[in-house]
Design a protein around this motif. Structure first.
Motif, PDB file in Angstrom:
ATOM      1  N   ILE A  24     -58.004   1.686   3.864  1.00 47.84           N
ATOM      2  CA  ILE A  24     -58.652   1.615   5.168  1.00 47.84           C
ATOM      3  C   ILE A  24     -57.566   1.897   6.198  1.00 47.84           C
ATOM      4  O   ILE A  24     -56.368   1.762   5.910  1.00 47.84           O
ATOM      5  CB  ILE A  24     -59.348   0.261   5.429  1.00 47.84           C
ATOM      6  N   SER A  25     -57.980   2.250   7.385  1.00 50.61           N
ATOM      7  CA  SER A  25     -57.004   2.552   8.427  1.00 50.61           C
ATOM      8  C   SER A  25     -56.326   1.253   8.872  1.00 50.61           C
ATOM      9  O   SER A  25     -56.944   0.185   8.855  1.00 50.61           O
ATOM     10  CB  SER A  25     -57.679   3.226   9.617  1.00 50.61           C
ATOM     11  N   PRO A  26     -55.061   1.334   9.283  1.00 46.69           N
ATOM     12  CA  PRO A  26     -54.364   0.125   9.747  1.00 46.69           C
ATOM     13  C   PRO A  26     -55.092  -0.563  10.901  1.00 46.69           C
ATOM     14  O   PRO A  26     -55.051  -1.782  11.026  1.00 46.69           O
ATOM     15  CB  PRO A  26     -52.999   0.653  10.197  1.00 46.69           C
ATOM     16  N   ASP A  27     -55.802   0.201  11.729  1.00 44.97           N
ATOM     17  CA  ASP A  27     -56.556  -0.383  12.846  1.00 44.97           C
ATOM     18  C   ASP A  27     -57.740  -1.220  12.364  1.00 44.97           C
ATOM     19  O   ASP A  27     -58.207  -2.102  13.082  1.00 44.97           O
ATOM     20  CB  ASP A  27     -57.074   0.717  13.776  1.00 44.97           C
ATOM     21  N   SER A  28     -58.255  -0.942  11.168  1.00 43.31           N
ATOM     22  CA  SER A  28     -59.433  -1.630  10.644  1.00 43.31           C
ATOM     23  C   SER A  28     -59.111  -2.912   9.885  1.00 43.31           C
ATOM     24  O   SER A  28     -60.017  -3.702   9.615  1.00 43.31           O
ATOM     25  CB  SER A  28     -60.203  -0.705   9.704  1.00 43.31           C
ATOM     26  N   VAL A  29     -57.857  -3.124   9.540  1.00 38.52           N
ATOM     27  CA  VAL A  29     -57.483  -4.265   8.697  1.00 38.52           C
ATOM     28  C   VAL A  29     -57.889  -5.595   9.309  1.00 38.52           C
ATOM     29  O   VAL A  29     -58.410  -6.470   8.629  1.00 38.52           O
ATOM     30  CB  VAL A  29     -55.963  -4.250   8.395  1.00 38.52           C
ATOM     31  N   HIS A  30     -57.696  -5.763  10.598  1.00 35.98           N
ATOM     32  CA  HIS A  30     -57.963  -7.051  11.244  1.00 35.98           C
ATOM     33  C   HIS A  30     -59.333  -7.119  11.913  1.00 35.98           C
ATOM     34  O   HIS A  30     -59.623  -8.074  12.626  1.00 35.98           O
ATOM     35  CB  HIS A  30     -56.856  -7.373  12.260  1.00 35.98           C
ATOM     36  N   VAL A  31     -60.185  -6.115  11.670  1.00 29.50           N
ATOM     37  CA  VAL A  31     -61.523  -6.134  12.261  1.00 29.50           C
ATOM     38  C   VAL A  31     -62.441  -6.953  11.360  1.00 29.50           C
ATOM     39  O   VAL A  31     -62.734  -6.574  10.233  1.00 29.50           O
ATOM     40  CB  VAL A  31     -62.075  -4.697  12.440  1.00 29.50           C
ATOM     41  N   ILE A  32     -62.879  -8.088  11.895  1.00 25.16           N
ATOM     42  CA  ILE A  32     -63.772  -8.993  11.171  1.00 25.16           C
ATOM     43  C   ILE A  32     -65.073  -9.043  11.953  1.00 25.16           C
ATOM     44  O   ILE A  32     -65.071  -9.277  13.163  1.00 25.16           O
ATOM     45  CB  ILE A  32     -63.134 -10.392  11.048  1.00 25.16           C
ATOM     46  N   ARG A  33     -66.195  -8.798  11.253  1.00 21.74           N
ATOM     47  CA  ARG A  33     -67.474  -8.756  11.965  1.00 21.74           C
ATOM     48  C   ARG A  33     -68.621  -9.220  11.075  1.00 21.74           C
ATOM     49  O   ARG A  33     -68.539  -9.175   9.857  1.00 21.74           O
ATOM     50  CB  ARG A  33     -67.732  -7.373  12.513  1.00 21.74           C
ATOM     51  N   SER A  34     -69.682  -9.631  11.738  1.00 19.35           N
ATOM     52  CA  SER A  34     -70.916 -10.029  11.062  1.00 19.35           C
ATOM     53  C   SER A  34     -71.823  -8.813  10.998  1.00 19.35           C
ATOM     54  O   SER A  34     -72.014  -8.116  11.996  1.00 19.35           O
ATOM     55  CB  SER A  34     -71.591 -11.154  11.838  1.00 19.35           C
ATOM     56  N   MET A  35     -72.389  -8.571   9.817  1.00 16.70           N
ATOM     57  CA  MET A  35     -73.233  -7.406   9.590  1.00 16.70           C
ATOM     58  C   MET A  35     -74.527  -7.835   8.901  1.00 16.70           C
ATOM     59  O   MET A  35     -74.599  -8.932   8.350  1.00 16.70           O
ATOM     60  CB  MET A  35     -72.480  -6.397   8.705  1.00 16.70           C
ATOM     61  N   PRO A  36     -75.532  -6.954   8.882  1.00 15.25           N
ATOM     62  CA  PRO A  36     -76.748  -7.269   8.122  1.00 15.25           C
ATOM     63  C   PRO A  36     -76.410  -7.419   6.632  1.00 15.25           C
ATOM     64  O   PRO A  36     -75.380  -6.921   6.169  1.00 15.25           O
ATOM     65  CB  PRO A  36     -77.637  -6.038   8.342  1.00 15.25           C
ATOM     66  N   PRO A  37     -77.272  -8.089   5.866  1.00 19.34           N
ATOM     67  CA  PRO A  37     -77.015  -8.251   4.425  1.00 19.34           C
ATOM     68  C   PRO A  37     -76.910  -6.893   3.740  1.00 19.34           C
ATOM     69  O   PRO A  37     -77.465  -5.899   4.210  1.00 19.34           O
ATOM     70  CB  PRO A  37     -78.228  -9.016   3.909  1.00 19.34           C
ATOM     71  N   ARG A  38     -76.192  -6.871   2.636  1.00 20.77           N
ATOM     72  CA  ARG A  38     -76.025  -5.646   1.849  1.00 20.77           C
ATOM     73  C   ARG A  38     -75.976  -6.026   0.377  1.00 20.77           C
ATOM     74  O   ARG A  38     -75.795  -7.200   0.040  1.00 20.77           O
ATOM     75  CB  ARG A  38     -74.787  -4.886   2.281  1.00 20.77           C
ATOM     76  N   PRO A  39     -76.100  -5.053  -0.525  1.00 22.09           N
ATOM     77  CA  PRO A  39     -76.035  -5.364  -1.964  1.00 22.09           C
ATOM     78  C   PRO A  39     -74.698  -5.992  -2.343  1.00 22.09           C
ATOM     79  O   PRO A  39     -73.671  -5.739  -1.713  1.00 22.09           O
ATOM     80  CB  PRO A  39     -76.203  -3.998  -2.634  1.00 22.09           C
ATOM     81  N   MET A  40     -74.725  -6.810  -3.385  1.00 24.31           N
ATOM     82  CA  MET A  40     -73.522  -7.513  -3.846  1.00 24.31           C
ATOM     83  C   MET A  40     -72.892  -6.799  -5.034  1.00 24.31           C
ATOM     84  O   MET A  40     -73.594  -6.349  -5.934  1.00 24.31           O
ATOM     85  CB  MET A  40     -73.884  -8.932  -4.281  1.00 24.31           C
ATOM     86  N   TYR A  41     -71.563  -6.729  -5.029  1.00 22.64           N
ATOM     87  CA  TYR A  41     -70.780  -6.176  -6.132  1.00 22.64           C
ATOM     88  C   TYR A  41     -69.544  -7.055  -6.319  1.00 22.64           C
ATOM     89  O   TYR A  41     -69.133  -7.737  -5.395  1.00 22.64           O
ATOM     90  CB  TYR A  41     -70.307  -4.746  -5.807  1.00 22.64           C
ATOM     91  N   ARG A  42     -68.958  -7.037  -7.471  1.00 16.82           N
ATOM     92  CA  ARG A  42     -67.676  -7.706  -7.764  1.00 16.82           C
ATOM     93  C   ARG A  42     -67.510  -9.038  -7.014  1.00 16.82           C
ATOM     94  O   ARG A  42     -66.710  -9.152  -6.095  1.00 16.82           O
ATOM     95  CB  ARG A  42     -66.511  -6.781  -7.442  1.00 16.82           C
ATOM     96  N   LEU A  43     -68.245 -10.029  -7.449  1.00 11.48           N
ATOM     97  CA  LEU A  43     -68.254 -11.307  -6.755  1.00 11.48           C
ATOM     98  C   LEU A  43     -67.115 -12.214  -7.185  1.00 11.48           C
ATOM     99  O   LEU A  43     -66.648 -12.165  -8.310  1.00 11.48           O
ATOM    100  CB  LEU A  43     -69.603 -11.993  -6.982  1.00 11.48           C
ATOM    101  N   GLY A  44     -66.700 -13.054  -6.253  1.00 14.48           N
ATOM    102  CA  GLY A  44     -65.619 -14.009  -6.487  1.00 14.48           C
ATOM    103  C   GLY A  44     -66.113 -15.417  -6.242  1.00 14.48           C
ATOM    104  O   GLY A  44     -67.131 -15.848  -6.790  1.00 14.48           O
ATOM    105  N   GLN A  45     -65.425 -16.151  -5.368  1.00 14.89           N
ATOM    106  CA  GLN A  45     -65.732 -17.546  -5.090  1.00 14.89           C
ATOM    107  C   GLN A  45     -67.113 -17.738  -4.464  1.00 14.89           C
ATOM    108  O   GLN A  45     -67.630 -16.858  -3.783  1.00 14.89           O
ATOM    109  CB  GLN A  45     -64.722 -18.116  -4.099  1.00 14.89           C
ATOM    110  N   ILE A  46     -67.661 -18.945  -4.701  1.00 18.60           N
ATOM    111  CA  ILE A  46     -68.926 -19.346  -4.072  1.00 18.60           C
ATOM    112  C   ILE A  46     -68.690 -20.693  -3.395  1.00 18.60           C
ATOM    113  O   ILE A  46     -68.076 -21.598  -3.970  1.00 18.60           O
ATOM    114  CB  ILE A  46     -70.057 -19.486  -5.110  1.00 18.60           C
ATOM    115  N   TYR A  47     -69.180 -20.822  -2.170  1.00 17.96           N
ATOM    116  CA  TYR A  47     -69.055 -22.066  -1.425  1.00 17.96           C
ATOM    117  C   TYR A  47     -70.441 -22.444  -0.919  1.00 17.96           C
ATOM    118  O   TYR A  47     -71.173 -21.582  -0.426  1.00 17.96           O
ATOM    119  CB  TYR A  47     -68.091 -21.866  -0.244  1.00 17.96           C
ATOM    120  N   TYR A  48     -70.806 -23.729  -1.034  1.00 15.38           N
ATOM    121  CA  TYR A  48     -72.116 -24.212  -0.604  1.00 15.38           C
ATOM    122  C   TYR A  48     -71.940 -25.139   0.587  1.00 15.38           C
ATOM    123  O   TYR A  48     -71.120 -26.065   0.554  1.00 15.38           O
ATOM    124  CB  TYR A  48     -72.796 -24.954  -1.762  1.00 15.38           C
TER     125      TYR A  48
END
Length: 184
Positions: free
Chosen positions: A45-69
């Motif tokens: 990804i571009s260096p400018d995009s590394v720190h961009v954190i945003r909320s987006m609509p749901p999307r399909p799931m792949y390669r899952l890791g931790q789960i928190y409830y």
């Protein structure tokens, strides 16, 4: 038996044409001097995009890791991509709500209205009281020493060397590599 010379040459030309056509696929193929090897290629990804954190609509799931409830919500990590937020009030019919895009994310924890997550080698605190309007409230630069993703984690084999000129490596994907220079 009397044979006509023109019919003899005609048969010879026909035979030559058949031999030539049957060998043509072998002759016309390009044979590479460098073999291809199955390995891993970095995803940039571009260096400018590394720190961009945003909320987006749901999307399909792949390669899952931790789960928190928390409060009937599931926060499910998608390795190196971010966190899926799922309404789990009815466990037999969970409803995807949002995807929190956090490049390089692998871990999370939540306390109150704050989500703590890794963003490549930084630790970020994200206010999540309103999942559609999240906000980074704190960032600790270089909290983790991950080596900027120069090596695929837990992998032994050939991989394409990371090229910082192409961006920041946040993930790895399987690929056929020509003459890879890196190996672990």
């Amino acid at each position: 038996m009397h044979m006509n010379v023109s019919s003899f040459l005609g048969r010879g030309a026909l035979l030559s044409a058949l031999v030539f056509c049957s060998l043509l696929p072998l002759v016309s193929c390009h044979v590479s001097d460098t073999p291809t090897i199955l390995g891993l290629r970095p995803v940039y990804i571009s260096p400018d995009s590394v720190h961009v954190i945003r909320s987006m609509p749901p999307r399909p799931m792949y390669r899952l890791g931790q789960i928190y409830y928390k409060d009937s919500l599931l926060f499910v990590n998608e390795l190196n991509k971010g966190i899926h937020v799922i309404d789990n009030r009815n466990p037999s019919a969970p409803v995807p709500l949002r995807f929190l895009s956090i490049p390089g994310n692998r871990q999370l924890a939540i306390r109150g209205d704050y989500l703590y997550a890794d963003n490549l080698d930084d630790l970020v605190t994200i206010h999540i009281a309103d999942l559609e309007n999240i906000a980074v409230s704190n960032r600790i630069d270089r909290a983790y020493n991950i080596g900027a993703g120069h090596f695929p984690e837990g992998y032994n084999g050939y991989f394409e060397c990371v090229d910082p000129a192409l961006g920041v490596a946040i993930d790895w994907m399987s690929a056929e590599l020509e003459d890879p220079r890196c190996r672990r």
